[in-house]
Design a protein around this motif. Sequence first.
Motif, PDB file in Angstrom:
ATOM      1  N   THR A 129       4.523 -56.345  13.780  1.00 10.10           N
ATOM      2  CA  THR A 129       5.076 -55.037  14.135  1.00 10.10           C
ATOM      3  C   THR A 129       4.853 -54.007  13.042  1.00 10.10           C
ATOM      4  O   THR A 129       4.558 -52.852  13.335  1.00 10.10           O
ATOM      5  CB  THR A 129       6.584 -55.149  14.445  1.00 10.10           C
ATOM      6  N   ARG A 130       4.986 -54.405  11.794  1.00  6.30           N
ATOM      7  CA  ARG A 130       4.783 -53.457  10.685  1.00  6.30           C
ATOM      8  C   ARG A 130       3.350 -52.936  10.646  1.00  6.30           C
ATOM      9  O   ARG A 130       3.114 -51.754  10.410  1.00  6.30           O
ATOM     10  CB  ARG A 130       5.131 -54.118   9.348  1.00  6.30           C
ATOM     11  N   VAL A 131       2.397 -53.831  10.857  1.00  7.91           N
ATOM     12  CA  VAL A 131       0.981 -53.448  10.815  1.00  7.91           C
ATOM     13  C   VAL A 131       0.663 -52.468  11.940  1.00  7.91           C
ATOM     14  O   VAL A 131       0.027 -51.429  11.720  1.00  7.91           O
ATOM     15  CB  VAL A 131       0.079 -54.703  10.907  1.00  7.91           C
ATOM     16  N   LEU A 132       1.098 -52.789  13.164  1.00  3.57           N
ATOM     17  CA  LEU A 132       0.807 -51.916  14.301  1.00  3.57           C
ATOM     18  C   LEU A 132       1.521 -50.570  14.155  1.00  3.57           C
ATOM     19  O   LEU A 132       0.941 -49.517  14.422  1.00  3.57           O
ATOM     20  CB  LEU A 132       1.198 -52.590  15.616  1.00  3.57           C
ATOM     21  N   ALA A 133       2.765 -50.589  13.701  1.00  5.35           N
ATOM     22  CA  ALA A 133       3.513 -49.342  13.513  1.00  5.35           C
ATOM     23  C   ALA A 133       2.826 -48.452  12.474  1.00  5.35           C
ATOM     24  O   ALA A 133       2.697 -47.240  12.668  1.00  5.35           O
ATOM     25  CB  ALA A 133       4.949 -49.641  13.085  1.00  5.35           C
ATOM     26  N   GLN A 134       2.366 -49.053  11.399  1.00 10.92           N
ATOM     27  CA  GLN A 134       1.691 -48.283  10.364  1.00 10.92           C
ATOM     28  C   GLN A 134       0.362 -47.725  10.890  1.00 10.92           C
ATOM     29  O   GLN A 134       0.026 -46.570  10.633  1.00 10.92           O
ATOM     30  CB  GLN A 134       1.449 -49.155   9.136  1.00 10.92           C
ATOM     31  N   ALA A 135      -0.389 -48.523  11.639  1.00  9.38           N
ATOM     32  CA  ALA A 135      -1.666 -48.071  12.184  1.00  9.38           C
ATOM     33  C   ALA A 135      -1.487 -46.897  13.139  1.00  9.38           C
ATOM     34  O   ALA A 135      -2.325 -45.999  13.188  1.00  9.38           O
ATOM     35  CB  ALA A 135      -2.369 -49.221  12.898  1.00  9.38           C
ATOM     36  N   LEU A 136      -0.387 -46.895  13.899  1.00 10.71           N
ATOM     37  CA  LEU A 136      -0.135 -45.835  14.876  1.00 10.71           C
ATOM     38  C   LEU A 136       0.703 -44.690  14.313  1.00 10.71           C
ATOM     39  O   LEU A 136       0.916 -43.688  14.983  1.00 10.71           O
ATOM     40  CB  LEU A 136       0.571 -46.410  16.110  1.00 10.71           C
ATOM     41  N   ALA A 137       1.227 -44.878  13.093  1.00 12.86           N
ATOM     42  CA  ALA A 137       2.108 -43.888  12.455  1.00 12.86           C
ATOM     43  C   ALA A 137       3.345 -43.634  13.316  1.00 12.86           C
ATOM     44  O   ALA A 137       3.731 -42.494  13.570  1.00 12.86           O
ATOM     45  CB  ALA A 137       1.361 -42.590  12.158  1.00 12.86           C
ATOM     46  N   ILE A 138       3.962 -44.726  13.797  1.00 12.95           N
ATOM     47  CA  ILE A 138       5.202 -44.625  14.566  1.00 12.95           C
ATOM     48  C   ILE A 138       6.232 -45.544  13.923  1.00 12.95           C
ATOM     49  O   ILE A 138       5.909 -46.343  13.035  1.00 12.95           O
ATOM     50  CB  ILE A 138       5.002 -45.003  16.058  1.00 12.95           C
ATOM     51  N   ALA A 139       7.460 -45.453  14.364  1.00 14.78           N
ATOM     52  CA  ALA A 139       8.539 -46.273  13.818  1.00 14.78           C
ATOM     53  C   ALA A 139       8.346 -47.738  14.186  1.00 14.78           C
ATOM     54  O   ALA A 139       7.929 -48.063  15.299  1.00 14.78           O
ATOM     55  CB  ALA A 139       9.889 -45.783  14.335  1.00 14.78           C
ATOM     56  N   ARG A 140       8.638 -48.622  13.253  1.00 15.61           N
ATOM     57  CA  ARG A 140       8.506 -50.061  13.507  1.00 15.61           C
ATOM     58  C   ARG A 140       9.403 -50.494  14.656  1.00 15.61           C
ATOM     59  O   ARG A 140       9.038 -51.358  15.459  1.00 15.61           O
ATOM     60  CB  ARG A 140       8.846 -50.845  12.238  1.00 15.61           C
ATOM     61  N   ASN A 141      10.600 -49.911  14.748  1.00 18.20           N
ATOM     62  CA  ASN A 141      11.526 -50.260  15.831  1.00 18.20           C
ATOM     63  C   ASN A 141      10.907 -50.021  17.201  1.00 18.20           C
ATOM     64  O   ASN A 141      11.183 -50.748  18.146  1.00 18.20           O
ATOM     65  CB  ASN A 141      12.826 -49.455  15.717  1.00 18.20           C
ATOM     66  N   THR A 142      10.068 -49.000  17.319  1.00 14.42           N
ATOM     67  CA  THR A 142       9.399 -48.731  18.585  1.00 14.42           C
ATOM     68  C   THR A 142       8.523 -49.908  18.978  1.00 14.42           C
ATOM     69  O   THR A 142       8.562 -50.381  20.112  1.00 14.42           O
ATOM     70  CB  THR A 142       8.548 -47.446  18.483  1.00 14.42           C
ATOM     71  N   VAL A 143       7.751 -50.422  18.023  1.00 15.32           N
ATOM     72  CA  VAL A 143       6.872 -51.564  18.288  1.00 15.32           C
ATOM     73  C   VAL A 143       7.707 -52.806  18.594  1.00 15.32           C
ATOM     74  O   VAL A 143       7.401 -53.559  19.521  1.00 15.32           O
ATOM     75  CB  VAL A 143       5.914 -51.818  17.107  1.00 15.32           C
ATOM     76  N   VAL A 144       8.789 -53.006  17.845  1.00 12.78           N
ATOM     77  CA  VAL A 144       9.673 -54.157  18.082  1.00 12.78           C
ATOM     78  C   VAL A 144      10.211 -54.121  19.508  1.00 12.78           C
ATOM     79  O   VAL A 144      10.191 -55.126  20.217  1.00 12.78           O
ATOM     80  CB  VAL A 144      10.831 -54.180  17.062  1.00 12.78           C
TER      81      VAL A 144
END
Length: 166
Positions: free
Chosen positions: A60-75
């Motif tokens: 989740t951290r990697v995808l959130a960082q790649a998309l520049a969105i909040a990690r909670n969104t990916v979670v």
Amino acid sequence: MANQAQGTDQTGAQASTLPDFVLRQFDQHSPQNDHRQLYSILQGGIRQQVLAAGTKLPPTRVLAQALAIARNTVVHVYEQLALEGYVQAGVGRGTYVAAIGPRLVDRSAAPPAASGARTALLSRRGSQLVREATGSTPTVNAAFVHRQFATLRRIDIASNMGQPNE
């Protein structure tokens, strides 16, 4: 041992291509919220079999960082996909695309069109699961659903107290 290393390399390669798959479709300036947009991309990729069963999704951290969105969104997206049976997740194991039945595979080339108005409280997948389990169309008690959402909202507000807004 060599097979183990080969499997790890293959999984790593699949995981490294996933952010590219998502990045090509994710639009930072879309009027659609980040959660809905990411969910649609991943669900569409799974249903159209672009993301094959067994493909490891990035942390989740990697995808959130790649998309520049909040990690909670990916979670939350990963959790929703897991609840609907599209992925299998485990703490410390990662998240993998689940094998889905042929009835859930989207045979059309185009992704499903987004409807302007929300007519059901359950997703299509949720309604389908209820129909398969009970043999009938789900009925929803609106007052019960309203109380559940109100309770979840209070819990969410309480858990975010003292934290800066994202």
